[in-house]
Write a protein that holds these residues in place. Structure first.
Motif, mmCIF file in Angstrom:
data_model
loop_
_atom_site.group_PDB
_atom_site.id
_atom_site.type_symbol
_atom_site.label_atom_id
_atom_site.label_comp_id
_atom_site.label_asym_id
_atom_site.label_seq_id
_atom_site.Cartn_x
_atom_site.Cartn_y
_atom_site.Cartn_z
ATOM 1 N N ARG A 133 0.855 -1.188 0.000
ATOM 2 C CA ARG A 133 0.000 0.000 0.000
ATOM 3 C C ARG A 133 0.891 1.238 0.000
ATOM 4 N NH1 ARG A 133 -2.899 -2.144 5.031
ATOM 5 N NH2 ARG A 133 -2.187 -0.171 5.898
ATOM 6 N N GLY A 134 0.630 2.130 -0.934
ATOM 7 C CA GLY A 134 1.357 3.388 -0.999
ATOM 8 C C GLY A 134 2.585 3.301 -1.888
ATOM 9 N N THR A 135 3.076 4.464 -2.264
ATOM 10 C CA THR A 135 4.230 4.527 -3.163
ATOM 11 C C THR A 135 5.347 5.410 -2.622
ATOM 12 O OG1 THR A 135 3.217 6.372 -4.362
ATOM 13 C CG2 THR A 135 2.815 4.131 -5.222
ATOM 14 N N ASP A 141 9.093 -0.104 2.234
ATOM 15 C CA ASP A 141 8.177 0.842 2.879
ATOM 16 C C ASP A 141 6.698 0.570 2.585
ATOM 17 O OD1 ASP A 141 10.336 2.058 4.062
ATOM 18 O OD2 ASP A 141 10.267 3.874 2.842
ATOM 19 N N PRO A 142 6.311 0.168 1.362
ATOM 20 C CA PRO A 142 4.884 -0.076 1.110
ATOM 21 C C PRO A 142 4.311 -1.330 1.774
ATOM 22 C CG PRO A 142 6.013 0.509 -0.926
ATOM 23 C CD PRO A 142 7.076 0.238 0.110
ATOM 24 N N HIS A 151 -1.134 2.808 8.757
ATOM 25 C CA HIS A 151 -0.573 3.017 7.426
ATOM 26 C C HIS A 151 0.791 2.359 7.282
ATOM 27 C CE1 HIS A 151 -3.161 6.757 7.768
ATOM 28 N NE2 HIS A 151 -3.685 6.082 6.766
ATOM 29 N N THR A 152 1.086 1.930 6.054
ATOM 30 C CA THR A 152 2.449 1.496 5.754
ATOM 31 C C THR A 152 3.308 2.748 5.625
ATOM 32 O OG1 THR A 152 2.238 1.622 3.336
ATOM 33 C CG2 THR A 152 1.594 -0.483 4.387
ATOM 34 N N TYR A 153 4.623 2.567 5.717
ATOM 35 C CA TYR A 153 5.517 3.702 5.473
ATOM 36 C C TYR A 153 5.259 4.278 4.078
ATOM 37 C CZ TYR A 153 8.527 2.736 9.565
ATOM 38 O OH TYR A 153 9.034 2.562 10.831
ATOM 39 N N GLY A 154 4.902 3.423 3.145
ATOM 40 C CA GLY A 154 4.636 3.871 1.778
ATOM 41 C C GLY A 154 3.425 4.771 1.649
ATOM 42 N N LEU A 163 6.686 10.714 13.080
ATOM 43 C CA LEU A 163 6.201 10.043 14.294
ATOM 44 C C LEU A 163 6.552 8.559 14.358
ATOM 45 C CD1 LEU A 163 2.602 11.561 14.520
ATOM 46 C CD2 LEU A 163 4.579 12.111 15.966
ATOM 47 N N PHE A 164 6.609 7.893 13.196
ATOM 48 C CA PHE A 164 6.701 6.438 13.184
ATOM 49 C C PHE A 164 7.939 5.873 12.493
ATOM 50 C CE2 PHE A 164 2.093 7.328 13.360
ATOM 51 C CZ PHE A 164 1.781 6.644 14.517
ATOM 52 N N GLY A 165 8.669 6.688 11.760
ATOM 53 C CA GLY A 165 9.794 6.182 10.976
ATOM 54 C C GLY A 165 10.952 5.718 11.840
#
Length: 187
Positions: A133-135, A141-142, A151-154, A163-165
């Motif tokens: 999920r995500g790009t 990351d996705p 959410h995914t990192y992507g 906040l989450f990385g």
């Protein structure tokens, strides 16, 4: 601020690091032997020493890994090779339905000036997403959802990454403080 040469051929990684450190950062692609190990410290130390021998100035190298609990310690630092052979969807499918999707994203930076070596590392627990999920971001990351997020990192905005990385919350503060201490020592 005096910074080392960041050894990477990935412009996105160099831009990401410079942005989050809040400083300009020279980078260079250097062909390095890729040590095969599940130990990130061993890998980045090898890369840093080898890169220093080539460029003859302080260097910063990085490696990352993704541990998927259902696969033992794999792919770990070998995630790069997994992603060269598998799509992100195939990586997600390595864990069958009904099996724990617990995962840990980890990153390790190593600074070496020819005499002193320093490690800056961090890890964030989370889950392997059922599908990509995500790009945004790079690498895995996705497919990684850090604990505390849906959410995914992507999929994350810069504010969410802050906040989450794993890099932004665990490693970059250590690096910033270290580079500032180098500047203060040089004064």
């Amino acid at each position: 601020m005096r910074t080392p040469l960041f050894i990477t051929g990935n412009q996105n990684k160099a831009d990401f690091l410079a942005k989050w450190l809040g400083m300009p950062l020279d980078h260079q692609k250097v062909e390095l032997d890729e040590l095969q190990s599940l130990d990130l410290h061993e890998i980045v130390e090898h890369k840093a020493r080898q890169a220093y021998e080539i460029v003859q100035r302080p260097v910063l190298v990085e490696d990352a890994g993704l541990i998927i609990s259902a696969l033992g310690r794999l792919p770990g630092p070998f995630v790069k090779w997994f992603l060269e052979e598998l799509t992100l969807e195939q990586l997600c499918n390595l864990v069958p339905e009904g099996v724990s999707r617990n995962a840990t994203a980890m990153v390790d930076f190593c600074w070496f000036n020819g005499a002193e070596i320093r490690f800056f590392d961090g890890a964030v627990d989370g889950l392997l997403a059922p599908s990509p999920r995500g790009t945004a971001g790079f690498g895995f990351d996705p497919v990684f959802i850090p604990d505390g997020s849906q959410h995914t990192y992507g999929e994350m905005t810069d504010d969410e990454v802050a906040l989450f990385g794993v890099r932004t919350t665990k490693v970059f503060p250590q690096l910033r403080e270290f580079f500032q201490s180098l500047d203060n020592a040089a004064k």
